[in-house]
Write a protein that holds these residues in place. Sequence first.
Motif, mmCIF file in Angstrom:
data_model
loop_
_atom_site.group_PDB
_atom_site.id
_atom_site.type_symbol
_atom_site.label_atom_id
_atom_site.label_comp_id
_atom_site.label_asym_id
_atom_site.label_seq_id
_atom_site.Cartn_x
_atom_site.Cartn_y
_atom_site.Cartn_z
ATOM 1 N N ASP A 181 0.819 -1.218 0.000
ATOM 2 C CA ASP A 181 0.000 0.000 0.000
ATOM 3 C C ASP A 181 0.849 1.262 0.000
ATOM 4 O O ASP A 181 0.416 2.328 0.459
ATOM 5 N N GLU A 184 -7.862 -6.801 2.488
ATOM 6 C CA GLU A 184 -6.977 -7.840 1.956
ATOM 7 C C GLU A 184 -6.892 -7.735 0.434
ATOM 8 O O GLU A 184 -7.900 -7.492 -0.240
ATOM 9 N N PRO A 185 -5.683 -7.921 -0.153
ATOM 10 C CA PRO A 185 -5.550 -7.884 -1.611
ATOM 11 C C PRO A 185 -6.410 -8.987 -2.255
ATOM 12 O O PRO A 185 -6.446 -10.120 -1.773
ATOM 13 N N LYS A 186 -7.101 -8.624 -3.335
ATOM 14 C CA LYS A 186 -7.985 -9.564 -4.015
ATOM 15 C C LYS A 186 -7.386 -10.015 -5.347
ATOM 16 O O LYS A 186 -7.134 -11.188 -5.562
ATOM 17 N N ARG A 192 -9.062 -4.697 -3.643
ATOM 18 C CA ARG A 192 -8.962 -5.264 -2.307
ATOM 19 C C ARG A 192 -10.343 -5.698 -1.802
ATOM 20 O O ARG A 192 -11.386 -5.203 -2.248
#
Length: 371
Positions: A102, A136-138, A131
């Motif tokens: 980030d 959380e990263p998607k 995200r």
Amino acid sequence: MVEERTAELTRINKSLQTEITERQRIEEALRESEQQFRAAFHQAAVGIAHVAIDGNWLLVNQKLCDILGYTLEELQLLTFQDITHSDDLNTNLKYVEQILADNIQTYAMEKRYFRKDNSLVWVNLTVSLMREPNGEPKYFISVVEDINERKAAQRERKQWEEQIQASLLEKEVLLKEIYHRVKNNLQVISSLLNLQSAYIKDKEDLVIFQQSQQRIASMALVHEKLYQSQDLARINLGEYIQDLVASLFTAYEVNEDAIALTINAEDGIFIGLDTAIPCSLIIHELVSNSLKYAFPKDSHGAINIEIKKIINNNLMLIVSDNGIGLPANFDFNKLASLGWELVDALTHQLAGSINITGSTGVECQLTFPLT
């Protein structure tokens, strides 16, 4: 109670009907939005892909398949790391680390992919991260623009510029060689005149030979300055005058304690060959005349030379001395002298004008355009 219950059920039914209608409208809008997204996704003029955090291709459009030469099924068996050129991979992975941490919201870079046929394709890659609601990263959204033709054009242009540079360098070397050879040939002519003068008994003829030798030396000096110049097309007039007058003082064996020399040349005056040659010969004649006639034997005096820019992009050259001056009946236009004839002819060649005064000492003002 039945009537009240019936009325309540009617209101609830109407409310439910309104809610169902609204949900149907929202679902229709979502279907339309999804259709628009799919149309934009699959018909885009650039490659678009959803890429997993580990680098696997999740969803790609047809344009990306065309760029990379793979089918959707073939790409889904690969990662972006598998088809990225090794020289670009480290940079790409550093950007991935920064966006996952980030530290950045998006990144763009130029990189190379290996196509299915193992050829390379240059692309402009722009990546952003989707995200989950909890942060959380998607997955990544990658936009891939084919810039292969642009890169090819840049390479061709670079090659063309290198060829032009090589050609210019070759011409520069050739031009310097020409200047060098012309200078050497003029020096040979000057040396021949010097050798021939040893066999001349008549003093007047000897003076003519020596003057011709000095004029040739002044022209040779122009070519020497051009050979040494970074420009190759122009010389610094102030520096040239310094060297020319120094050589004349040496040739005439001038006692520097007897005749003082002052040169005031404005900085940044550069002239080309077509101007330098006639200008050099004029300066040669004017300074020579001062050295020969202005100061009788053992007398002291001074010679001043000034060169400056004036209005309308003109130059003014002033050569003056504080010697015995000119005869009372002096008329520049009626003199039968090779030196003065040269000055007059070369002044016209420069499209200039000359003014000579000599009541106390002699002052020659030459004005000509700086071309």
